[in-house]
Write an enzyme that holds these catalytic residues in place. Structure first.
Site, PDB file in Angstrom:
ATOM      1  N   LYS A 178      -2.032  -1.662  -3.728  1.00  0.00           N
ATOM      2  CA  LYS A 178      -2.894  -0.480  -3.731  1.00  0.00           C
ATOM      3  C   LYS A 178      -2.030   0.784  -3.772  1.00  0.00           C
ATOM      4  CE  LYS A 178      -6.332   1.895  -0.842  1.00  0.00           C
ATOM      5  NZ  LYS A 178      -7.083   1.888   0.439  1.00  0.00           N
TER       6      LYS A 178
ATOM      7  N   LYS B  46       0.861  -1.183   0.000  1.00  0.00           N
ATOM      8  CA  LYS B  46       0.000   0.000   0.000  1.00  0.00           C
ATOM      9  C   LYS B  46       0.895   1.230   0.000  1.00  0.00           C
ATOM     10  CE  LYS B  46      -3.782   2.283   2.462  1.00  0.00           C
ATOM     11  NZ  LYS B  46      -4.697   2.213   3.636  1.00  0.00           N
TER      12      LYS B  46
END
Length: 325
Positions: free
Chosen positions: A250, A198
């Site tokens: 992400k 992320k």
């Protein structure tokens, strides 16, 4: 053949819609798609200005949304809670009557047999400072103190009916901590999705509106540096070693190289999150007549699948699944 003419003619396999469909290397299925949902405390749904078509739902309005998602054949829904009140340690996250746990019970009762009910396991929506963990005396995110809160959150979400916990806080050791808490409580049935890679991205802007974020400062001390590719793979490897059932990259669109790396290595499913900024850019460009909206949506999601995602979180999930069906 006359000298100078091509021997290979790949265009033969692009000649018609039927041929192109027959030889497509990558295919999307509705079950590959997961719909992120925002559920807020309050009496009325609230549309988001930065994400046209996306709404902060209420406990009542979300029922029809998840029924539509199930009818469209989606793989699952990921639930985010938006509370009215927040505090330093995010106590609302572990309150059985907190908005996220209430929403989980409602959604699980509606579509728990048809969709994988998933919950965001992070403190940022529940803390008054907006960080993904608790702070120490110097105002820094305390990694290990945060893990204790994550363990409590995991048990609360499992009790509310979540089948899969989405660990999005990027704390070191979060998978091991949550897996231990679940197993120790006899909840080995609950799966763990780790947002392993992320990145500290600029593409989260509209999401901050969606969860009414109170963040000041940034999250660069715990989210990944956008300059780093190898680190994304290393984080995924660590999470798999700690017991993650699924790993995540992400954002998706700007990190397809990382997604491809993780997918090529991973022994577990790999998912990707097409985040709020990616959604907002396409919607804004389409609203101005600059791009073909439907083609851009399909192309953007197909590229994520092509790079190696087994499933994709996208705000277009129900719309796209309906089109695919």
């Amino acid at each position: 053949m006359t000298s100078g003419f091509p021997v290979a003619r790949p265009r033969r396999l692009r000649a018609t819609d039927a041929i192109r469909r027959q030889v497509a290397e990558t295919r999307l299925h509705p079950a590959d798609l997961i719909l992120p949902l925002f559920v807020r405390e309050g009496a009325d749904p609230r549309p988001l200005g930065s994400m046209p078509g996306v709404v902060q739902h209420t406990l009542e309005s979300v029922r029809s949304v998840v029924q539509d998602a199930a009818a469209a054949g989606l793989g699952g829904v990921m639930i985010f809670g938006v509370p009215e009140h927040r505090d330093a340690t995010g106590t609302g996250a572990t309150d059985p009557d907190g908005i996220l746990n209430q929403a989980t019970r409602v959604i699980a009762s509606e579509v728990g047999d048809a969709l994988v009910v998933q919950t965001d396991l992070c403190l940022d929506e529940f803390t008054d400072h907006g960080h993904c963990g608790v702070l120490d005396a110097d105002g820094r995110v305390d990694n290990d103190a945060t893990l204790l809160r994550y363990q409590d959150m995991a048990l609360a979400q499992a009790d509310a009916g979540s089948a899969l916990l989405g660990l999005s806080g990027m704390m070191d050791g979060q998978v091991a901590a949550v897996r231990y808490a679940l197993d120790d409580a006899g909840r080995s049935d609950v799966a763990v999705l780790s947002y392993s890679a992320k990145y500290a991205s600029a593409y989260y802007g509209p999401f901050r509106e969606a969860v009414a974020s109170t963040l000041t400062g940034n999250r660069r001390s715990y989210q990944l540096d956008p300059a780093n590719r190898r680190e994304g793979l290393r984080e995924a490897q660590l999470d798999v070693a700690e017991g993650a059932d699924i790993v995540m990259v992400k954002p998706a669109g700007s990190y397809l190289d990382v997604l491809a790396d993780v997918s090529a290595w991973s022994p577990v499913p790999v998912w990707a999150y097409q985040v709020s900024g990616e959604y907002a850019m396409i919607e804004a460009a389409a609203a101005n007549g600059w791009i073909d909206r439907d083609r851009a949506i399909l192309e953007s999601v197909l590229s994520i699948k092509r790079a190696g995602a087994d499933a994709i979180l996208t705000y277009w999930a129900t719309e796209l699944a309906t089109t695919l069906r």
